[in-house]
Design a protein around this motif. Sequence first.
Motif, PDB file in Angstrom:
ATOM      1  N   MET A 139      36.423  40.416  42.419  1.00 22.23           N
ATOM      2  CA  MET A 139      35.241  40.086  43.208  1.00 22.23           C
ATOM      3  C   MET A 139      35.680  39.704  44.618  1.00 22.23           C
ATOM      4  O   MET A 139      36.819  39.371  44.841  1.00 22.23           O
ATOM      5  CB  MET A 139      34.520  38.903  42.554  1.00 22.23           C
ATOM      6  CG  MET A 139      34.036  39.229  41.163  1.00 22.23           C
ATOM      7  SD  MET A 139      33.623  37.751  40.245  1.00 22.23           S
ATOM      8  CE  MET A 139      32.048  37.324  40.961  1.00 22.23           C
ATOM      9  N   GLY A 184      34.105  37.217  46.197  1.00 18.75           N
ATOM     10  CA  GLY A 184      33.946  35.761  46.207  1.00 18.75           C
ATOM     11  C   GLY A 184      34.325  35.156  44.868  1.00 18.75           C
ATOM     12  O   GLY A 184      35.050  35.774  44.076  1.00 18.75           O
ATOM     13  N   ALA A 185      33.801  33.957  44.619  1.00 17.65           N
ATOM     14  CA  ALA A 185      34.160  33.232  43.397  1.00 17.65           C
ATOM     15  C   ALA A 185      33.040  33.275  42.363  1.00 17.65           C
ATOM     16  O   ALA A 185      31.871  33.445  42.695  1.00 17.65           O
ATOM     17  CB  ALA A 185      34.447  31.780  43.768  1.00 17.65           C
ATOM     18  N   VAL A 240      30.258  34.101  44.935  1.00 22.84           N
ATOM     19  CA  VAL A 240      29.913  33.300  46.116  1.00 22.84           C
ATOM     20  C   VAL A 240      31.147  33.162  46.990  1.00 22.84           C
ATOM     21  O   VAL A 240      32.240  32.901  46.497  1.00 22.84           O
ATOM     22  CB  VAL A 240      29.405  31.880  45.752  1.00 22.84           C
ATOM     23  CG1 VAL A 240      28.007  31.911  45.206  1.00 22.84           C
ATOM     24  CG2 VAL A 240      30.344  31.192  44.790  1.00 22.84           C
ATOM     25  N   ARG A 241      30.950  33.326  48.261  1.00 23.87           N
ATOM     26  CA  ARG A 241      32.092  33.264  49.155  1.00 23.87           C
ATOM     27  C   ARG A 241      32.018  31.994  50.000  1.00 23.87           C
ATOM     28  O   ARG A 241      30.995  31.701  50.604  1.00 23.87           O
ATOM     29  CB  ARG A 241      32.083  34.506  50.044  1.00 23.87           C
ATOM     30  CG  ARG A 241      33.463  34.847  50.473  1.00 23.87           C
ATOM     31  CD  ARG A 241      33.646  36.222  50.971  1.00 23.87           C
ATOM     32  NE  ARG A 241      34.777  36.204  51.882  1.00 23.87           N
ATOM     33  CZ  ARG A 241      36.034  36.324  51.509  1.00 23.87           C
ATOM     34  NH1 ARG A 241      36.353  36.503  50.243  1.00 23.87           N
ATOM     35  NH2 ARG A 241      37.003  36.272  52.401  1.00 23.87           N
ATOM     36  N   ALA A 242      33.106  31.241  49.987  1.00 23.40           N
ATOM     37  CA  ALA A 242      33.166  30.049  50.838  1.00 23.40           C
ATOM     38  C   ALA A 242      33.635  30.486  52.219  1.00 23.40           C
ATOM     39  O   ALA A 242      34.593  31.257  52.326  1.00 23.40           O
ATOM     40  CB  ALA A 242      34.154  29.048  50.249  1.00 23.40           C
ATOM     41  N   ASP A 274      44.815  37.898  43.434  1.00 22.75           N
ATOM     42  CA  ASP A 274      44.648  39.281  42.957  1.00 22.75           C
ATOM     43  C   ASP A 274      45.686  40.204  43.594  1.00 22.75           C
ATOM     44  O   ASP A 274      45.780  41.376  43.276  1.00 22.75           O
ATOM     45  CB  ASP A 274      43.222  39.797  43.193  1.00 22.75           C
ATOM     46  CG  ASP A 274      42.793  39.684  44.644  1.00 22.75           C
ATOM     47  OD1 ASP A 274      43.669  39.653  45.524  1.00 22.75           O
ATOM     48  OD2 ASP A 274      41.579  39.633  44.893  1.00 22.75           O
ATOM     49  N   ARG A 302      38.631  33.692  41.449  1.00 25.90           N
ATOM     50  CA  ARG A 302      38.415  32.240  41.533  1.00 25.90           C
ATOM     51  C   ARG A 302      37.200  31.859  40.698  1.00 25.90           C
ATOM     52  O   ARG A 302      36.198  32.585  40.713  1.00 25.90           O
ATOM     53  CB  ARG A 302      38.147  31.830  42.988  1.00 25.90           C
ATOM     54  CG  ARG A 302      39.381  31.768  43.843  1.00 25.90           C
ATOM     55  CD  ARG A 302      39.027  31.255  45.251  1.00 25.90           C
ATOM     56  NE  ARG A 302      40.187  30.700  45.920  1.00 25.90           N
ATOM     57  CZ  ARG A 302      41.075  31.412  46.608  1.00 25.90           C
ATOM     58  NH1 ARG A 302      40.942  32.713  46.711  1.00 25.90           N
ATOM     59  NH2 ARG A 302      42.110  30.819  47.195  1.00 25.90           N
TER      60      ARG A 302
HETATM   61  P1  AMP Z   1      43.374  35.673  47.047  1.00 28.79           P
HETATM   62  O1  AMP Z   1      43.701  34.224  46.904  1.00 28.79           O
HETATM   63  O2  AMP Z   1      43.093  36.065  48.466  1.00 28.79           O
HETATM   64  O3  AMP Z   1      44.326  36.575  46.310  1.00 28.79           O
HETATM   65  O4  AMP Z   1      41.961  35.838  46.353  1.00 28.79           O
HETATM   66  C1  AMP Z   1      41.799  35.810  44.968  1.00 28.79           C
HETATM   67  C2  AMP Z   1      40.330  35.929  44.652  1.00 28.79           C
HETATM   68  O5  AMP Z   1      39.645  34.779  45.111  1.00 28.79           O
HETATM   69  C3  AMP Z   1      39.598  37.105  45.296  1.00 28.79           C
HETATM   70  O6  AMP Z   1      39.695  38.240  44.481  1.00 28.79           O
HETATM   71  C4  AMP Z   1      38.180  36.603  45.345  1.00 28.79           C
HETATM   72  O7  AMP Z   1      37.571  36.836  44.080  1.00 28.79           O
HETATM   73  C5  AMP Z   1      38.330  35.115  45.515  1.00 28.79           C
HETATM   74  N1  AMP Z   1      38.159  34.679  46.911  1.00 28.79           N
HETATM   75  C6  AMP Z   1      38.952  35.018  47.964  1.00 28.79           C
HETATM   76  N2  AMP Z   1      38.506  34.446  49.089  1.00 28.79           N
HETATM   77  C7  AMP Z   1      37.408  33.705  48.742  1.00 28.79           C
HETATM   78  C8  AMP Z   1      36.492  32.883  49.459  1.00 28.79           C
HETATM   79  N3  AMP Z   1      36.595  32.703  50.772  1.00 28.79           N
HETATM   80  N4  AMP Z   1      35.484  32.293  48.770  1.00 28.79           N
HETATM   81  C9  AMP Z   1      35.371  32.481  47.435  1.00 28.79           C
HETATM   82  N5  AMP Z   1      36.197  33.244  46.712  1.00 28.79           N
HETATM   83  C10 AMP Z   1      37.199  33.863  47.344  1.00 28.79           C
END
Ligand code: AMP
Length: 279
Positions: free
Chosen positions: A122, A124-125, A144-146, A197, A229
């Motif tokens: 995804m 977001g989370a 949902v994205r922070a 991911d 997340r």
């Molecule tokens: P990463 O830590 O960049 O490998 O991200 C792992 C996962 O966290 C992603 O696949 C998203 O599902 C989620 N994610 C990344 N950035 C955000 C954000 N700003 N807000 C919420 N979820 C996020």
Amino acid sequence: MYSVKMRASRKTKEDEKPQHVSGAERLIPSTGGIYPCLKLMLDRALNHSLGPVDAVNFSINKIDTEINVIKSLPIVTVKVTNKQEGLHIAKIILEELNINQEVIKKSMNWLAVGGAPGGYNMRGAMLFDIYTSRRVEDDPFGGVRATNFDMTEASEKKLSEELNKIGAYNSRTRDALVLATKVCNFPGIIAELCCADDPSYSGGYVASKQRGYIRINHMKSPDHNRGGRIIFLDSRKCNIEQYKHYLKNTVVQVNDIGNVSRVYLYEELTNGLMETAEN
Ligand code: AMP
């Protein structure tokens, strides 16, 4: 203050939505800081381990709203030798936070296969309500994205100095710590579980106000390209609509770093977490 954001994506098939590859954001105090920030973000977008991108989008917006300054969560580093140990530690932490075993199992499975329907990562989370035992994000594909968070230069310096003492600094931790601090700083939020991911990085963390930001160096197999997340909340104490609004719109700047603990080994924590994080 300016908000600078970058988003890089790659087209999949002609008629499908572009696939998210990487993103970054910063709060920049003055216009002079915007140029170097854009360059760093572009370098990151063009050199991502998920491969080449087809589009890089930037946005720059002046911030007119209030900026909430907070101290980061305390930081605990756990060293394990494989994903089984890492997942075991994550499970112990979540159990200590009163999340039931069934929910933990389900959550870890979503992280392993990707939380979107059909088994995709995804953007977001996931939002999981432990009271109703249901996922409550509006969009199960995107989550949902922070956004709108960063740390001051002084706190970044302090963080790198403290983590370098235990040989554990990297920019990924900087970004994840700020995100986790914002995510957990709201009534009724119990914890955030994260597994990268990115196939070149197998780490993750469990963050909570109660226990701090606990980094675990292995939570999946090397080269695995699924992760995500999950934010665990209790809807008896958390207003979910206000929380979604907070994640998206409230500007949060970390202006100090919580206590940085020593490195813990798997064997030390298998009987429970003891007093790992002190603030
Ligand atoms: P990463 O830590 O960049 O490998 O991200 C792992 C996962 O966290 C992603 O696949 C998203 O599902 C989620 N994610 C990344 N950035 C955000 C954000 N700003 N807000 C919420 N979820 C996020």
